[in-house]
Scaffold this motif. Structure first.
Motif, PDB file in Angstrom:
ATOM      1  N   LEU A  33       9.157 -10.149 -11.699  1.00 12.15           N
ATOM      2  CA  LEU A  33       7.870  -9.536 -12.012  1.00 12.15           C
ATOM      3  C   LEU A  33       7.215 -10.309 -13.143  1.00 12.15           C
ATOM      4  O   LEU A  33       7.815 -10.511 -14.184  1.00 12.15           O
ATOM      5  CB  LEU A  33       8.041  -8.084 -12.424  1.00 12.15           C
ATOM      6  CG  LEU A  33       8.591  -7.142 -11.375  1.00 12.15           C
ATOM      7  CD1 LEU A  33       8.634  -5.721 -11.933  1.00 12.15           C
ATOM      8  CD2 LEU A  33       7.771  -7.190 -10.108  1.00 12.15           C
ATOM      9  N   GLU A  34       5.955 -10.714 -12.929  1.00 11.62           N
ATOM     10  CA  GLU A  34       5.246 -11.448 -13.968  1.00 11.62           C
ATOM     11  C   GLU A  34       4.214 -10.576 -14.668  1.00 11.62           C
ATOM     12  O   GLU A  34       4.203 -10.500 -15.872  1.00 11.62           O
ATOM     13  CB  GLU A  34       4.617 -12.706 -13.377  1.00 11.62           C
ATOM     14  CG  GLU A  34       5.694 -13.682 -12.925  1.00 11.62           C
ATOM     15  CD  GLU A  34       5.192 -15.074 -12.685  1.00 11.62           C
ATOM     16  OE1 GLU A  34       3.965 -15.302 -12.697  1.00 11.62           O
ATOM     17  OE2 GLU A  34       6.044 -15.956 -12.473  1.00 11.62           O
ATOM     18  N   ASP A  35       3.357  -9.940 -13.925  1.00 10.78           N
ATOM     19  CA  ASP A  35       2.352  -9.037 -14.495  1.00 10.78           C
ATOM     20  C   ASP A  35       2.345  -7.765 -13.656  1.00 10.78           C
ATOM     21  O   ASP A  35       2.558  -7.814 -12.445  1.00 10.78           O
ATOM     22  CB  ASP A  35       0.943  -9.647 -14.445  1.00 10.78           C
ATOM     23  CG  ASP A  35       0.761 -10.811 -15.391  1.00 10.78           C
ATOM     24  OD1 ASP A  35       1.426 -10.824 -16.448  1.00 10.78           O
ATOM     25  OD2 ASP A  35      -0.057 -11.694 -15.098  1.00 10.78           O
ATOM     26  N   SER A  36       2.066  -6.636 -14.315  1.00 11.09           N
ATOM     27  CA  SER A  36       1.979  -5.392 -13.556  1.00 11.09           C
ATOM     28  C   SER A  36       1.125  -4.388 -14.308  1.00 11.09           C
ATOM     29  O   SER A  36       1.002  -4.451 -15.529  1.00 11.09           O
ATOM     30  CB  SER A  36       3.365  -4.804 -13.291  1.00 11.09           C
ATOM     31  OG  SER A  36       3.976  -4.437 -14.501  1.00 11.09           O
ATOM     32  N   THR A  37       0.568  -3.474 -13.554  1.00  8.21           N
ATOM     33  CA  THR A  37      -0.126  -2.339 -14.136  1.00  8.21           C
ATOM     34  C   THR A  37       0.137  -1.146 -13.227  1.00  8.21           C
ATOM     35  O   THR A  37       0.179  -1.287 -12.001  1.00  8.21           O
ATOM     36  CB  THR A  37      -1.638  -2.608 -14.322  1.00  8.21           C
ATOM     37  OG1 THR A  37      -2.233  -1.506 -14.998  1.00  8.21           O
ATOM     38  CG2 THR A  37      -2.340  -2.861 -13.003  1.00  8.21           C
ATOM     39  N   MET A  38       0.377  -0.016 -13.840  1.00  8.26           N
ATOM     40  CA  MET A  38       0.700   1.197 -13.093  1.00  8.26           C
ATOM     41  C   MET A  38       0.015   2.370 -13.772  1.00  8.26           C
ATOM     42  O   MET A  38      -0.035   2.433 -14.998  1.00  8.26           O
ATOM     43  CB  MET A  38       2.207   1.437 -13.095  1.00  8.26           C
ATOM     44  CG  MET A  38       2.996   0.301 -12.536  1.00  8.26           C
ATOM     45  SD  MET A  38       4.702   0.341 -13.128  1.00  8.26           S
ATOM     46  CE  MET A  38       5.063  -1.399 -13.137  1.00  8.26           C
ATOM     47  N   THR A  39      -0.500   3.302 -12.971  1.00 11.12           N
ATOM     48  CA  THR A  39      -1.168   4.458 -13.547  1.00 11.12           C
ATOM     49  C   THR A  39      -1.216   5.597 -12.549  1.00 11.12           C
ATOM     50  O   THR A  39      -0.950   5.414 -11.361  1.00 11.12           O
ATOM     51  CB  THR A  39      -2.600   4.078 -14.009  1.00 11.12           C
ATOM     52  OG1 THR A  39      -3.123   5.109 -14.822  1.00 11.12           O
ATOM     53  CG2 THR A  39      -3.517   3.817 -12.827  1.00 11.12           C
ATOM     54  N   LEU A  40      -1.551   6.758 -13.047  1.00  9.27           N
ATOM     55  CA  LEU A  40      -1.829   7.912 -12.196  1.00  9.27           C
ATOM     56  C   LEU A  40      -3.331   8.127 -12.197  1.00  9.27           C
ATOM     57  O   LEU A  40      -3.963   8.143 -13.252  1.00  9.27           O
ATOM     58  CB  LEU A  40      -1.150   9.171 -12.718  1.00  9.27           C
ATOM     59  CG  LEU A  40       0.340   9.261 -12.511  1.00  9.27           C
ATOM     60  CD1 LEU A  40       0.871  10.571 -13.097  1.00  9.27           C
ATOM     61  CD2 LEU A  40       0.701   9.162 -11.050  1.00  9.27           C
ATOM     62  N   LEU A  41      -3.893   8.283 -11.025  1.00 10.55           N
ATOM     63  CA  LEU A  41      -5.308   8.571 -10.859  1.00 10.55           C
ATOM     64  C   LEU A  41      -5.430   9.915 -10.161  1.00 10.55           C
ATOM     65  O   LEU A  41      -5.235  10.008  -8.957  1.00 10.55           O
ATOM     66  CB  LEU A  41      -5.999   7.470 -10.043  1.00 10.55           C
ATOM     67  CG  LEU A  41      -5.932   6.068 -10.628  1.00 10.55           C
ATOM     68  CD1 LEU A  41      -6.408   5.040  -9.617  1.00 10.55           C
ATOM     69  CD2 LEU A  41      -6.745   5.994 -11.903  1.00 10.55           C
ATOM     70  N   ARG A  42      -5.694  10.956 -10.953  1.00  5.26           N
ATOM     71  CA  ARG A  42      -5.818  12.314 -10.407  1.00  5.26           C
ATOM     72  C   ARG A  42      -4.632  12.692  -9.529  1.00  5.26           C
ATOM     73  O   ARG A  42      -4.780  13.205  -8.431  1.00  5.26           O
ATOM     74  CB  ARG A  42      -7.117  12.461  -9.633  1.00  5.26           C
ATOM     75  CG  ARG A  42      -8.366  12.141 -10.418  1.00  5.26           C
ATOM     76  CD  ARG A  42      -8.889  13.408 -11.022  1.00  5.26           C
ATOM     77  NE  ARG A  42      -9.906  13.090 -11.993  1.00  5.26           N
ATOM     78  CZ  ARG A  42     -11.069  13.691 -12.039  1.00  5.26           C
ATOM     79  NH1 ARG A  42     -11.353  14.625 -11.198  1.00  5.26           N
ATOM     80  NH2 ARG A  42     -11.925  13.371 -12.965  1.00  5.26           N
ATOM     81  N   GLY A  43      -3.429  12.402 -10.014  1.00  2.00           N
ATOM     82  CA  GLY A  43      -2.215  12.776  -9.298  1.00  2.00           C
ATOM     83  C   GLY A  43      -1.774  11.799  -8.233  1.00  2.00           C
ATOM     84  O   GLY A  43      -0.775  12.023  -7.556  1.00  2.00           O
ATOM     85  N   HIS A  44      -2.512  10.695  -8.086  1.00  2.00           N
ATOM     86  CA  HIS A  44      -2.138   9.663  -7.119  1.00  2.00           C
ATOM     87  C   HIS A  44      -1.635   8.449  -7.886  1.00  2.00           C
ATOM     88  O   HIS A  44      -2.238   8.021  -8.864  1.00  2.00           O
ATOM     89  CB  HIS A  44      -3.329   9.280  -6.238  1.00  2.00           C
ATOM     90  CG  HIS A  44      -3.802  10.413  -5.402  1.00  2.00           C
ATOM     91  ND1 HIS A  44      -3.225  10.741  -4.199  1.00  2.00           N
ATOM     92  CD2 HIS A  44      -4.775  11.318  -5.609  1.00  2.00           C
ATOM     93  CE1 HIS A  44      -3.832  11.794  -3.705  1.00  2.00           C
ATOM     94  NE2 HIS A  44      -4.778  12.168  -4.546  1.00  2.00           N
ATOM     95  N   PHE A  45      -0.547   7.894  -7.403  1.00  2.00           N
ATOM     96  CA  PHE A  45       0.074   6.735  -8.031  1.00  2.00           C
ATOM     97  C   PHE A  45      -0.643   5.468  -7.584  1.00  2.00           C
ATOM     98  O   PHE A  45      -0.948   5.300  -6.405  1.00  2.00           O
ATOM     99  CB  PHE A  45       1.550   6.674  -7.621  1.00  2.00           C
ATOM    100  CG  PHE A  45       2.293   5.532  -8.223  1.00  2.00           C
ATOM    101  CD1 PHE A  45       2.787   5.626  -9.509  1.00  2.00           C
ATOM    102  CD2 PHE A  45       2.495   4.361  -7.513  1.00  2.00           C
ATOM    103  CE1 PHE A  45       3.483   4.568 -10.080  1.00  2.00           C
ATOM    104  CE2 PHE A  45       3.183   3.309  -8.068  1.00  2.00           C
ATOM    105  CZ  PHE A  45       3.674   3.409  -9.358  1.00  2.00           C
ATOM    106  N   ALA A  46      -0.906   4.561  -8.526  1.00  2.00           N
ATOM    107  CA  ALA A  46      -1.513   3.268  -8.207  1.00  2.00           C
ATOM    108  C   ALA A  46      -0.795   2.190  -9.011  1.00  2.00           C
ATOM    109  O   ALA A  46      -0.613   2.333 -10.220  1.00  2.00           O
ATOM    110  CB  ALA A  46      -2.993   3.277  -8.543  1.00  2.00           C
ATOM    111  N   MET A  47      -0.379   1.133  -8.339  1.00  2.00           N
ATOM    112  CA  MET A  47       0.318   0.043  -9.006  1.00  2.00           C
ATOM    113  C   MET A  47      -0.097  -1.277  -8.371  1.00  2.00           C
ATOM    114  O   MET A  47      -0.245  -1.370  -7.150  1.00  2.00           O
ATOM    115  CB  MET A  47       1.839   0.214  -8.878  1.00  2.00           C
ATOM    116  CG  MET A  47       2.641  -0.937  -9.460  1.00  2.00           C
ATOM    117  SD  MET A  47       4.429  -0.625  -9.629  1.00  2.00           S
ATOM    118  CE  MET A  47       4.961  -0.380  -7.958  1.00  2.00           C
ATOM    119  N   VAL A  48      -0.292  -2.267  -9.223  1.00  2.00           N
ATOM    120  CA  VAL A  48      -0.494  -3.644  -8.773  1.00  2.00           C
ATOM    121  C   VAL A  48       0.468  -4.485  -9.583  1.00  2.00           C
ATOM    122  O   VAL A  48       0.555  -4.343 -10.803  1.00  2.00           O
ATOM    123  CB  VAL A  48      -1.942  -4.125  -9.010  1.00  2.00           C
ATOM    124  CG1 VAL A  48      -2.098  -5.572  -8.568  1.00  2.00           C
ATOM    125  CG2 VAL A  48      -2.946  -3.232  -8.313  1.00  2.00           C
TER     126      VAL A  48
END
Length: 174
Positions: A33-48
Motif C-alpha cells: 500500500l502506497e497511498d490510501s484514504t478511507m471514510t464513512l459517508l452517511r453510514g457508507h464506507f468509501a476507500m481509495v
C-alpha cells in the motif's frame, strides 16, 4: 508481470473489518500500500488506495471479489499510468469554509481555487445539523498571489453566506 500501481476503490455498506479484509487480500498478492484514504459517508464506507504490485488489475479484482458477495460492497481496480506533472509547487495552504448548507458551495469555492492555479490535494466536506463544513489542503502554484486568492475566496464566501479561512501550513507539520 512488471510491477505497477493499481488504484482500488471500495464502496458499500459499512461494517467492521472491511479495511482488514481488503488490505489482507492485497497483502496476499504481495501488494504494498502506497497511498490510501478511507471514510464513512452517511453510514457508507468509501476507500481509495494505491497498491504497488506485480499482479494485474484483473487478478486484484479476482482476489477481492469474495468481499463483494451479497452485494454490500462494490470493488474496482485499475492500473494507473505515470503521474502527470503538476504546475503547483508553491506553498501548502489550509482552506476551511463553514456556514449554512446550500447548493453550490463546493462548486463555487473550488472554481475560485482553480482560477488561481492552486491544486486541491485533499478535500472533505461534512453536513451536520444544517452546518456545512469544507476543509481542503491546497498546493499553490509557484508565484501565485495568496492575497488575490484570499480576496476572491472572501468575495465568493460573502455571496454564499459562508465564512472562509485560508492559512499557510507549516512545512514541519507535513
Amino acid at each position: 508481470m512488471r510491477e505497477q500501481i493499481i488504484a482500488v476503490t471500495v464502496l458499500g455498506h459499512d461494517r467492521p473489518g472491511i479495511v482488514a479484509d481488503v488490505t489482507g487480500a492485497l497483502a496476499d498478492l504481495h501488494g504494498n500500500l502506497e497511498d490510501s484514504t478511507m471514510t464513512l459517508l452517511r453510514g457508507h464506507f468509501a476507500m481509495v488506495l494505491l497498491v504497488h504490485t506485480g499482479a494485474s488489475a484483473v487478478a486484484v479484482e479476482a482476489a477481492l471479489r469474495p468481499l463483494c458477495a451479497g452485494g454490500s460492497l462494490v470493488i474496482n481496480a485499475r492500473v494507473l499510468g505515470d503521474p502527470a506533472l503538476s504546475e503547483a509547487g508553491g506553498p501548502p495552504y489550509a482552506l476551511r469554509v463553514h456556514g449554512a448548507d446550500r447548493p453550490g458551495i463546493v462548486a463555487t469555492i473550488t472554481a475560485v481555487v482553480a482560477r488561481h492555479g492552486a491544486n486541491i490535494v485533499d478535500l472533505s466536506t461534512r453536513l451536520v445539523d444544517g452546518l456545512y463544513v469544507l476543509t481542503a489542503e491546497l498546493q499553490l502554484a509557484k508565484g501565485a498571489s495568496v492575497v488575490g486568492l484570499e480576496a476572491e475566496l472572501k468575495g465568493a464566501a460573502d455571496e454564499l453566506g459562508v465564512e472562509v479561512h485560508l492559512s499557510p501550513i507549516d512545512d514541519d507539520l507535513l
